[in-house]
Design an enzyme around this catalytic site. Sequence first.
Site, PDB file in Angstrom:
ATOM      1  N   GLU A 139      62.832  19.863  24.228  1.00 47.77           N
ATOM      2  CA  GLU A 139      61.762  20.492  23.466  1.00 47.77           C
ATOM      3  C   GLU A 139      61.759  21.992  23.699  1.00 47.77           C
ATOM      4  O   GLU A 139      61.915  22.462  24.826  1.00 47.77           O
ATOM      5  CB  GLU A 139      60.406  19.900  23.862  1.00 47.77           C
TER       6      GLU A 139
ATOM      7  N   SER B 292      57.095   6.558  27.409  1.00 47.19           N
ATOM      8  CA  SER B 292      56.812   7.893  27.933  1.00 47.19           C
ATOM      9  C   SER B 292      56.603   7.863  29.446  1.00 47.19           C
ATOM     10  O   SER B 292      56.417   6.796  30.050  1.00 47.19           O
ATOM     11  CB  SER B 292      55.555   8.459  27.272  1.00 47.19           C
TER      12      SER B 292
ATOM     13  N   GLY C 219      53.858  14.678  17.592  1.00 46.46           N
ATOM     14  CA  GLY C 219      52.508  14.833  17.081  1.00 46.46           C
ATOM     15  C   GLY C 219      52.362  14.457  15.621  1.00 46.46           C
ATOM     16  O   GLY C 219      51.481  14.950  14.921  1.00 46.46           O
TER      17      GLY C 219
ATOM     18  N   ASP D 207      60.583   9.072  26.510  1.00 41.56           N
ATOM     19  CA  ASP D 207      59.856  10.144  25.833  1.00 41.56           C
ATOM     20  C   ASP D 207      59.119  11.024  26.835  1.00 41.56           C
ATOM     21  O   ASP D 207      58.483  10.524  27.774  1.00 41.56           O
ATOM     22  CB  ASP D 207      58.853   9.509  24.857  1.00 41.56           C
ATOM     23  N   HIS D 208      59.199  12.341  26.644  1.00 39.48           N
ATOM     24  CA  HIS D 208      58.409  13.313  27.405  1.00 39.48           C
ATOM     25  C   HIS D 208      58.463  13.118  28.918  1.00 39.48           C
ATOM     26  O   HIS D 208      57.429  12.997  29.578  1.00 39.48           O
ATOM     27  CB  HIS D 208      56.945  13.278  26.951  1.00 39.48           C
TER      28      HIS D 208
ATOM     29  N   THR E 132      49.567   7.859  18.529  1.00 36.85           N
ATOM     30  CA  THR E 132      48.113   7.772  18.373  1.00 36.85           C
ATOM     31  C   THR E 132      47.703   7.020  17.112  1.00 36.85           C
ATOM     32  O   THR E 132      46.774   6.204  17.141  1.00 36.85           O
ATOM     33  CB  THR E 132      47.499   9.183  18.366  1.00 36.85           C
TER      34      THR E 132
ATOM     35  N   ASN F 203      58.051  11.043  15.552  1.00 39.70           N
ATOM     36  CA  ASN F 203      57.370  10.361  16.657  1.00 39.70           C
ATOM     37  C   ASN F 203      55.925  10.033  16.277  1.00 39.70           C
ATOM     38  O   ASN F 203      55.181  10.913  15.835  1.00 39.70           O
ATOM     39  CB  ASN F 203      57.335  11.256  17.889  1.00 39.70           C
TER      40      ASN F 203
END
Length: 289
Positions: free
Chosen positions: A135, A50, A206, A83-84, A230, A227
């Site tokens: 996104e 990321s 998430g 990512d992101h 966490t 994805n």
Amino acid sequence: MTLTPTRTLMTDAAAGGTGIGAFNVIHLETAEALVAAAERAGLPVILQISENCARYHGALEPIALATIAIARASSAPVAVHLDHAEDESLAYAAIELGFGSVMYDGAHLPYAQNVEITAKVTERAHAAGVFVEAELGKVGGKDGAHAPGVRTDPAEAVSFVAATGVDALAVAVGSSHAMTERSASLDTELIAQLHAALAVPLVLHGSSGASDAQIQSAIRAGMTKINVSTHLNGHFTSAVREALSANPTLVDSRKYLAPGRAAVTVEAARLLELFALRPSGPAIEGGTP
């Protein structure tokens, strides 16, 4: 071995009606653990780096080159993904470094501007044979940057994909980033509507906040790329805490990072099998989900 193109892994999973795990690299130990998990499960994996990860390491190139080297040495099919990235220049850097895919995240921008920049990133990526994810409809969480409760509109999604030419779309269907409890309620009816409306694979961000059953229901409804960050970070951290608690005199970081790496390998392998809709044992809830 060479890297496996993200396009190949995504196309195969979508055609087979299964999910593919896309797990975030935090540091070298997680990259090693995730590749070991793919080899253990006998399944492909997507390693994600990321913008936050690149910032932590001071630049994209060092962690990217290390991750690519680990991926190339694997006997399993492994792709590497950005990512992101809210900074489009980071997407261009990833393309130059040999990533198989990039995600430009313009979801924080006004719709027209998101379309404009995403289309530009896509054109450059496609010229290099690189797969593009974008996104639409902000996914909840992430330090308040995304409003909770937002849902992606199928008609808008169709227009967005047509206008930008992206290859996969991350959609808002009830999940939130950085959740430490697996309590999210995914809107499988909306997932099915989006899947029916779009010709490109869907991406669930998430996913750490969703239960095993919820994720499998989402995959059956049409979700492809799952994805996770966490949840796996929680397993790593729990194992490190346990090692340090058992031996407070430890000073060699390898002796407490190795258990963290091993814990991620076990849980990531289980998740890969779960996403592939293989029969598996009970959920492993140890550590922070």
